[in-house]
Design a protein around this motif. Structure first.
Motif, mmCIF file in Angstrom:
data_model
loop_
_atom_site.group_PDB
_atom_site.id
_atom_site.type_symbol
_atom_site.label_atom_id
_atom_site.label_comp_id
_atom_site.label_asym_id
_atom_site.label_seq_id
_atom_site.Cartn_x
_atom_site.Cartn_y
_atom_site.Cartn_z
ATOM 1 N N GLY A 45 -7.075 -60.803 -25.044
ATOM 2 C CA GLY A 45 -7.383 -61.785 -23.983
ATOM 3 C C GLY A 45 -7.258 -63.238 -24.413
ATOM 4 O O GLY A 45 -7.597 -64.148 -23.660
ATOM 5 N N ARG A 46 -6.797 -63.474 -25.629
ATOM 6 C CA ARG A 46 -6.631 -64.867 -26.060
ATOM 7 C C ARG A 46 -5.300 -65.410 -25.529
ATOM 8 O O ARG A 46 -4.325 -64.680 -25.407
ATOM 9 N N GLY A 47 -5.326 -66.690 -25.262
ATOM 10 C CA GLY A 47 -4.133 -67.321 -24.703
ATOM 11 C C GLY A 47 -4.539 -68.180 -23.515
ATOM 12 O O GLY A 47 -5.730 -68.300 -23.209
ATOM 13 N N PHE A 48 -3.608 -68.785 -22.889
ATOM 14 C CA PHE A 48 -3.895 -69.584 -21.689
ATOM 15 C C PHE A 48 -2.581 -69.809 -20.960
ATOM 16 O O PHE A 48 -1.512 -69.559 -21.520
ATOM 17 N N ALA A 49 -2.687 -70.274 -19.725
ATOM 18 C CA ALA A 49 -1.455 -70.528 -18.974
ATOM 19 C C ALA A 49 -1.671 -71.633 -17.954
ATOM 20 O O ALA A 49 -2.770 -71.776 -17.404
ATOM 21 N N ASN A 50 -0.625 -72.402 -17.744
ATOM 22 C CA ASN A 50 -0.676 -73.482 -16.752
ATOM 23 C C ASN A 50 0.418 -73.285 -15.712
ATOM 24 O O ASN A 50 1.579 -73.078 -16.054
#
Ligand code: F6P
Length: 355
Positions: A229-234
């Motif tokens: 679940g690590r990470g991110f998004a724009n």
């Protein structure tokens, strides 16, 4: 007797409107026989009884080019061909008051109008030109969607602001492992979204020119998260973007929440937050590019009046300051062409358009 030019703003405001007014006035003041007068609040001022107009002198426009908004104020709901008129019984009925406008031009001794506006405004410019009004258009809009000109002033400042928003959202998205959605303006054209997504480094860019598939968006978002679940998004989305399978359902202002709803429906693993940039994009100080473009177009528009090139719009095309017949401007939009190099570049750095 001096020759008189009426300046009318119409449509939404954008950074650079004051710079264009200043440029017209400063250029005119270099000659002895011209008087520049502004109509307050779009066409309203010139249709009011008594007139609500403002003589524009060099002193009045001094230093205004660095300020956002417009000293004349503007209105995006006034069209002299379909103008709200209060009836005797108090009701409001839309009427064609263009003859009143033409009458006022004659009675108050105006030689020409310089009309600063976007697509809808220049439909009015053309209709007035066809009725014999000496009119010159100037293109303005943050959306950059006016055909025939490389850029409209206001766009670069808005794209810069949107980029700064992406920059800020990237840092908070990464701190919380979130999906952050930024909705920017762009009803018919996704220029602001495209520029901000590339400059700010977004993962997904959704624009009206490319109806998107939510499955493709999800695919991209998932690729931004690891198994734990690590990470991110724009995501940067233009207000006019829409789902591929949503026929004719473009509703500005809520596409960000529709994307959120679609992600929640599949229980997307990350937290999702939305930011609607809204009118921040239209306000504030114009950047250098927009001030320069506005100044160029203002000077050019005055010179087009002097040369009696009426029924045209001052434009910047292929790095040349020139003009074009209003007929060629309206009904066409400067949309993002799918073969545009910037789309290719964006895809080249992995930005998904949901297609
Ligand atoms: O046309 C410019 C624009 O800013 C659009 O992008 C937006 O949808 C609209 O104007 C907003 O209009 P208003 O200022 O009336 O809310």
């Amino acid at each position: 007797m001096k020759k008189r030019i009426l300046i009318v703003n119409s449509g939404g405001d954008c950074p650079g409107m004051n710079a264009v007014i200043r440029a017209i006035v400063k250029r005119a003041s270099r000659e002895i026989d011209w008087e520049i007068i502004g109509s307050i609040n779009g066409f309203d001022g010139f249709l009011a009884e008594p007139l609500e107009i403002m003589p524009l002198t060099k002193d009045i426009v001094e230093g205004i080019h660095i300020h956002g908004g417009t000293i004349l104020t503007t209105n995006n709901k006034r069209n002299p061909f379909c103008y709200p008129v209060k009836q005797e019984d108090g009701t409001i009925v839309n009427e064609d008051v263009s003859d009143k406008l033409i009458y006022n031009l004659k009675v108050f001794g105006f030689d020409a109008i310089i009309h600063i506006g976007g697509n809808q405004s220049h439909k009015i410019s053309l209709k007035l030109a066809q009725k014999g009004v000496n009119i010159i258009g100037i293109p303005k809009t943050i959306n950059n969607d006016l055909a025939s000109t490389d850029y409209s002033f206001g766009f670069q400042t808005a794209a810069q602001l949107a980029t700064e928003a992406v920059d800020k959202l990237v840092t908070t998205a990464s701190s919380h492992n979130r999906v952050l959605i930024l909705e920017v303006m762009g009803r018919d054209a996704g220029w602001i979204a495209l520029h901000a997504a590339v400059a700010g480094g977004a993962d997904v860019c959704l624009i009206p020119e490319i109806p998107f598939s939510m499955d493709k968006v999800i695919e991209k978002l998932k690729s931004r998260y690891s198994a734990d679940g690590r990470g991110f998004a724009n995501i940067v989305v233009a207000e006019g973007a829409y789902f591929k399978d949503e026929k004719g359902g473009i509703v500005s202002g809520n596409i960000a929440s529709k994307i959120t709803a679609a992600l929640k429906e599949i229980n997307f693993e990350a937290d999702i937050r939305e930011t609607i940039l809204g009118h921040l994009q239209r306000g504030g100080t114009p950047n250098a590019f927009d001030r320069i473009l506005a100044t160029e177009l203002g000077v050019k528009a005055f010179e087009l009046v002097k040369e009696k090139k009426f029924g045209t719009m001052a434009i910047h095309k292929n790095s040349e300051l020139t003009h074009i017949n209003l007929k060629e401007v309206i009904d066409k939009y400067n949309k993002v062409d799918l073969s545009n190099d910037l789309i290719h570049t964006a895809k080249g750095v992995g930005i998904s358009f949901g297609d």
